[in-house]
Design a protein around this motif. Sequence first.
Motif, PDB file in Angstrom:
ATOM      1  N   HIS A 413       0.807  -1.218   0.000  1.00  0.00           N
ATOM      2  CA  HIS A 413       0.000   0.000   0.000  1.00  0.00           C
ATOM      3  C   HIS A 413       0.844   1.275   0.000  1.00  0.00           C
ATOM      4  O   HIS A 413       1.506   1.572   1.002  1.00  0.00           O
ATOM      5  N   CYS A 470      -4.885   4.967   0.128  1.00  0.00           N
ATOM      6  CA  CYS A 470      -3.897   4.171  -0.585  1.00  0.00           C
ATOM      7  C   CYS A 470      -3.889   4.633  -2.035  1.00  0.00           C
ATOM      8  O   CYS A 470      -4.942   4.819  -2.638  1.00  0.00           O
ATOM      9  N   HIS A 475      -7.287   0.061  -4.982  1.00  0.00           N
ATOM     10  CA  HIS A 475      -7.549   0.056  -3.538  1.00  0.00           C
ATOM     11  C   HIS A 475      -8.310   1.320  -3.138  1.00  0.00           C
ATOM     12  O   HIS A 475      -9.258   1.265  -2.360  1.00  0.00           O
ATOM     13  N   MET A 480     -10.349   2.239   0.216  1.00  0.00           N
ATOM     14  CA  MET A 480      -9.215   2.425   1.122  1.00  0.00           C
ATOM     15  C   MET A 480      -8.833   3.907   1.222  1.00  0.00           C
ATOM     16  O   MET A 480      -7.744   4.331   0.836  1.00  0.00           O
TER      17      MET A 480
HETATM   18 CU    CU Z   1      -3.432  -0.342  -1.056  1.00  0.00          CU
END
Ligand code: CU
Length: 487
Positions: A413, A470, A475, A480
């Motif tokens: 990430h 992220c 993501h 995220m």
């Molecule tokens: Cu990620």
Amino acid sequence: MKLPIRLSGMSLLAVLAVLACTKCRKMDMSNAATAREVVESSSFVNPLAVPAILAGVNATLTTQTGTAALGSGITVSALGYGSAPILGPTIRIRQGEQFNLAFSNNLTEPTNIHWHGLEVPAAQDGYPTDVTTPGGSFQYNFQVKNRPGTYWYHPHPDMATASQAYRGLAGFFLVSAPEEDALGLPTGEYDVPLVVQDKRLDGGLAYNPNTDDRSIGMFGESVLVNGTAGPVLGVATRTYRFRLLNGSNARIYNFALSTGAKFQLIGTDGGLLDAPQEISTILLASGERADVLVDFNGLVAGTELYLQSNVFAGTPSQGKQSFKILKFTVNRQEPDNFKLPASLMPVEALASSQAVATRSFNIGHMMEHGGMAGMIMHPLDGKTFDANRRDEVVKAGTVEIWEFDNTMGTETHPMHLHAGQFQVLERIGGRGIVQPWEKGWKDTVLAFPGEKVRIIVRFPDNKGKFVFHCHNLEHEDGGMMLNYEIQ
Ligand code: CU
Ligand code: C2O
Ligand code: CU
């Protein structure tokens, strides 16, 4: 294009259940997808495209759909800004100037512009729900406060950042200042921005991620530089400044020269370093930048060398392959009176003792398989993005330490903060060190599985709601991302 409907935030119980289920974790790891391998260009013969420069403080930019010629007869339908069929012009501006941009959206979907790395007011930052509707327009207007360096812009609409960036929307935003001029760094045709992006050309740039793509990110087999496939750049026997931007959705590159030659790193995400650093590789994740000086002195005309990506360890999903990215052909002798300055621009080091708070975010939660076809959600600290929630509240002008904890994670990430730049304090576990290219001011930092990265940030005096997320764009769109409000 079909967008999945996001499930409302995961409940704490669900998080605990997921964490407690070691069997699921194991299953997830054994099923871990690996990135589509790069198919290296068979011939680097297409002249590298260099984006047009959009100079001046009063500019106009329109998003539109067009047909982009990538070289070697490859054409794709793509998205671009201004007259560019893919990508957008390089905005060049002086620190302190007021930037006015009349933005219009000629797409059939909502979009906006996020000024990645720039310190701008919340209403100018391209918050995921602050979008310009198809046919609509918006006036961006902010003062450029950032230090001289390499920033960039791209769309940021909720759950469609990945799709729009993948199809071509991105551009450079280069800030300069008298302190930089005084260094005598290479300018004009010797100062070349390079945005590196992997694309899946068998789909003609259509964005249709499958379950694996939503899990590890969208990887393509073709690596483009500035939208050129199989690119070549003719260079003179002198020093060049290259501004490397990883503008890919998910792929990480371990940049190096094919000769193994060292080069000088002069800047990172937040602009010039205090002094040049000689290095031979740079690992950049999606969103990260590096400003480098490459010296072609002493090479005879006809010499060919490459910018390439070397193998790297640290993540199960990628890094096992090395591949060439851009060919340099030395095609002329030129005198070079460039002298590498011993120092560049002071970087005020933030000290842990200045921090008024420490916040820790678990980025190692396992992804969730949603009920709808192909839907994969990526939680950040147990939650997925909700524009109506206020996740963190901070005070303008204060310094805090934030920890991105991927100790228990299995995925990679690159964590990115909007609103301002930070410094990387330490990395615990994994590589265990702060890399040379993570010195100075940063806005994105990579945490491999097993790593906890600690950053220190002073929040600017721009009150309002910003996001952090992220920068693996699948993501990000998979939830995220959280809000933080500067008060
Ligand atoms: Cu990620
Ligand atoms: Cu370059 Cu919020 O992103
Ligand atoms: Cu950003």
